[in-house]
Scaffold this active site. Structure first.
Site, PDB file in Angstrom:
ATOM      1  CG  HIS A 116      -1.857  -1.159   1.281  1.00 44.98           C
ATOM      2  ND1 HIS A 116      -1.461  -2.402   1.714  1.00 44.98           N
ATOM      3  CD2 HIS A 116      -3.172  -1.266   0.938  1.00 44.98           C
ATOM      4  CE1 HIS A 116      -2.487  -3.226   1.657  1.00 44.98           C
ATOM      5  NE2 HIS A 116      -3.532  -2.569   1.190  1.00 44.98           N
ATOM      6  CG  HIS A 134      -5.735   1.993  -0.756  1.00 46.35           C
ATOM      7  ND1 HIS A 134      -5.560   2.596   0.466  1.00 46.35           N
ATOM      8  CD2 HIS A 134      -6.115   0.710  -0.487  1.00 46.35           C
ATOM      9  CE1 HIS A 134      -5.832   1.726   1.430  1.00 46.35           C
ATOM     10  NE2 HIS A 134      -6.167   0.578   0.879  1.00 46.35           N
ATOM     11  CD  GLU A 183     -19.929  -3.802  25.982  1.00 46.47           C
ATOM     12  OE1 GLU A 183     -20.777  -4.053  26.846  1.00 46.47           O
ATOM     13  OE2 GLU A 183     -20.109  -2.990  25.047  1.00 46.47           O
ATOM     14  CG  HIS A 191     -28.414  -9.898  28.016  1.00 47.91           C
ATOM     15  ND1 HIS A 191     -29.232  -9.386  27.036  1.00 47.91           N
ATOM     16  CD2 HIS A 191     -28.013  -8.825  28.760  1.00 47.91           C
ATOM     17  CE1 HIS A 191     -29.333  -8.074  27.176  1.00 47.91           C
ATOM     18  NE2 HIS A 191     -28.596  -7.705  28.206  1.00 47.91           N
TER      19      HIS A 191
END
Length: 729
Positions: A69, A304, A458, A520
């Site tokens: 890249h 790129h 999280e 959950h």
């Protein structure tokens, strides 16, 4: 030019020997960063040549490899040159000097830029290493890997992770500085610099981390946003049109802008200088660049992720006044510039070591603790604090056992930094002695604090924890529900790949969490993480096994751990001990000439024991094995493993989670094949057949099946093809 929030200007970092000595003198006096009254940016005749050389080297390295890249690396050559020659403090001869500045390349696909800078500075990165870019067993892989390459702080590549790692590194610096710096002893004062791009800022983990960084007022964090308007799919106009500066201002960041990142070295310099002066907010430097600058394909998505054609490389070199017929050429002037930077870093480390010696005399206890933490050693005898339990001790949830352990260990292990994703009362991760990590001026806590309020973030929590551990001197504990560790799977994977010692307190470990229902209740989560290399997944069955899990997690310095803990009470088992559990698996109910062995983990071990007793009443002899950690059990000698899961009788695995993976340790598996349901946990267990009588019935069926089948039953561990255990790197 640099359009900043103020007009302050800071001076250059290329200084005479006299000014360097003055800087070291000031360093001893407690001022590590450059004086605020330094002169304005001074251009050097070598700047243009050095930037052009970096761009040409990018083209040569990627072209030689035939893949890579080059675009972002070429576009960011000027900002990299200014950062590393004017501001960055490090010693290439000692890449682990503790007070070095930290650099993170969050857009890790541009790693060729980082490798070239490391080479120029004199790290263990030769021209031959650059020629081995992306080759097998090289130290120049396709994305930066911290365990491979000196000078690479964290492994990046999955976009956005590096931003969150940088936040973790900045938190670590702020905490260690608040804890150990004293008047005239500014020991810990480094900055964290992060390079990032459009892709990183699109990833959600970057938003989570940047939001928290703003709240925590991390003025030691400086991030450069390479705004080149290109991703793989083309112009960012197709998918990313938000006002990034306003977004970060809303997070509480200072934002600065450099409109010509291709050539405005003074503007870049001034942005860094101003960012370093802002101590109450992190800074985003919005840098407009042209991807692949200098190539015929500049400004396009083609540049790129593909090498330049040979004629394009020659044209690029001609444009910048470099010899077109030479590859991997670095002028003497460029090497000299970077050699002076490296020498400056070595002198700064020498001055720092002298300061540390003086500190040891003035503050011997703090010095001993700090140097112990830097070394990664735990205090002698710390393990004596681990609680042990007898079968007569009252049942508790394993998350309560964990809470007791943290409360006992935290005062003895100051390197523990705990936190939770807005589930403190559920995870029980905050002890009575902990103070929240917060900016002092907020009145909510202190940078000396060891408890981080991550909020409902999280994924960022896991990636920030990687940065905390990468800094050194810190072992992070982070908490959430086991099911929601799945939100952070990308960060957990990088923990394992990078050998970060991050410990997850993952409560509510099964359908036993009950009323919160299937959204959950984890089913497949354990199978996912058990399959991950270099990750210890513990599911303890009682207090002793929980203590063993903590001991293992705290001593396995290059391995992350997940401790899956119950919401429901579990009895302390006859035959359990810390020593037994530390083998990953052991016989908790032994019987000779057995008809059946039941192997289980966590809350189902006590159910297996009750089922074995019922079977015994029917004349069926059943052993029970607890297997709290598969990966630790796998490390044991073959003779031991075969004594636990031995031949002679069928082995039945029992777990209220997915059955995937248990086939390695058993002949038959009894577990979950659907999602769970909402309801009180005893009723949920009964609905899915996880009661002693249900398990006894299944065990009876297994015994009958293998009796009818005939023949000797061989241990499930005995295979024709044995897995080859090879540690990564």
């Amino acid at each position: 030019m640099c359009n900043a929030c103020s007009t302050r200007e800071r001076g250059g970092r290329e200084r005479t020997e006299d000014s360097i000595r003055e800087s070291i003198h000031r360093f001893h006096a407690g001022v590590f960063s450059p004086p605020a009254n330094m002169t304005a940016f001074t251009a050097h005749t070598s700047d243009g040549l050095s930037v052009a050389t970096i761009r040409a080297l990018v083209a040569d390295v990627v072209g030689h490899a035939g893949c890579g890249h080059p675009g972002s690396a070429m576009g960011m050559a000027p900002v990299a040159h200014i950062l590393f020659t004017r501001f960055f403090n490090a010693n290439p001869k000692n890449p682990k000097w503790f007070n070095r500045d930290r650099f993170i390349l969050s857009n890790g696909h541009a790693c060729v830029l980082q490798y070239i800078i490391l080479h120029l500075l004199g790290y263990k990165m030769s021209i031959d290493d650059l020629k081995q870019f992306r080759e097998l067993d090289s130290i120049t892989p396709g994305h930066p890997e911290a365990v491979l390459t000196d000078g690479v702080e964290v492994t990046t590549g999955p976009l956005g992770q590096g931003i969150a790692n940088g936040v973790g590194l900045a938190i670590a610096q702020a905490h260690m500085a608040a804890t150990y710096n004293k008047d005239k002893f500014n020991l810990i004062s480094n900055y964290t610099y992060v390079f990032t791009g459009d892709g990183c800022l699109m990833e959600g983990v970057s938003a989570e981390a940047a939001s928290l960084a703003g709240h925590l007022q991390l003025g030691n964090l400086i991030m450069v946003y390479d705004d080149n308007h290109i991703t793989i799919d083309g112009d960012t106009a197709v998918a990313f049109t938000e006002d990034v500066e306003k977004r970060f201002q809303a997070y509480g960041w200072q934002t600065l802008r450099v409109d010509d990142g291709n050539s405005d070295l003074e503007g870049i310099y001034n942005a860094f200088a101003e960012a370093r002066e802002e101590r109450g907010r992190p800074t985003l430097i919005h840098l407009r660049t042209t991807i692949g600058y200098g190539s015929a394909l500049q400004g396009t998505s083609t540049i790129h992720g593909a090498p330049l054609e040979a004629d394009d490389i020659r044209a690029l070199k001609a444009k910048f006044g470099l010899p077109i017929d030479q590859s991997f050429r670095t002028p003497k002037e460029t090497y000299e510039v970077y050699a002076r930077v490296a020498a400056r870093g070595a002198r700064l480390e020498t001055a720092w070591n002298d300061l540390l010696t003086s500190y040891s005399k003035a503050y011997p206890m703090e010095h001993a603790e700090l140097t112990r933490r830097i070394s990664g050693k735990l205090p002698i005898g710390w393990e004596k604090a681990l609680p042990t339990y007898k079968p007569t001790d009252p049942p508790q949830t394993t998350r309560n056992f964990s809470e007791t352990l943290l409360g006992t260990l935290a005062p003895k292990l100051p390197e523990l930094m705990s936190g939770s994703a807005d589930l403190t009362e559920a995870n029980l991760t905050r002890t009575e002695t902990m103070v929240d990590f917060q900016a002092d001026r907020t009145g909510l806590g202190s940078y000396k604090g060891t408890y981080i309020r991550f909020g409902v973030r999280e994924h960022a929590m896991g990636a920030i924890a990687n940065g905390l551990n990468a800094y050194g001197g810190i072992i992070p504990f982070v908490g959430t529900l086991l099911n929601f560790v799945g939100y952070a799977a990308g960060a957990v994977r990088l923990s394992a790949l990078s050998r970060h010692q991050v410990i997850w307190i993952a409560t509510h470990d099964s359908i036993g969490l009950g009323e919160d229902g299937p959204t959950h209740q984890p089913i497949e989560t354990a199978a996912h993480f058990r399959a991950m290399p270099n990750l210890d997944f513990w599911r303890p069955a009682d207090g002793n096994e929980t203590s063993a899990a903590y001991y293992s997690a705290l001593t396995r310095r290059q391995t992350p751990s997940i401790l899956a803990l119950s919401r429901q009470d579990l009895p302390n088992l006859e035959g359990s001990s810390i020593e037994n559990a530390l083998r990953g698996g052991y016989v908790v109910r032994e019987i000779e000439t057995e008809d059946l062995t039941i192997v289980s983990t966590g809350s189902e071990v006590s159910i297996a024991l009750e089922a074995a007793k019922q079977l015994g009443g029917e004349g069926i002899k059943a052993r029970v094995v607890s297997l709290p950690c598969w990966s630790i059990f796998d490390l044991q000698p073959a003779t031991y493993k075969l004594s636990v899961l031995r031949s002679g009788a069928p082995v039945l695995a029992l777990e209220a989670l997915s059955t995937l993976g248990w086939q390695k340790y058993s002949h038959e598996v009894y577990g979950m094949t659907t999602f769970g349901v909402c309801g009180p946990w005893p009723k949920v267990y009964a609905k899915f057949g996880f009661t002693p009588s249900d398990v006894a019935r299944v065990g009876r069926d297994v015994v009958d099946f293998y009796s009818a089948k005939g023949g000797r039953v061989i241990s499930p561990l005995i295979k024709a093809v044995r897995p080859v255990a090879r540690a990564h790197l």
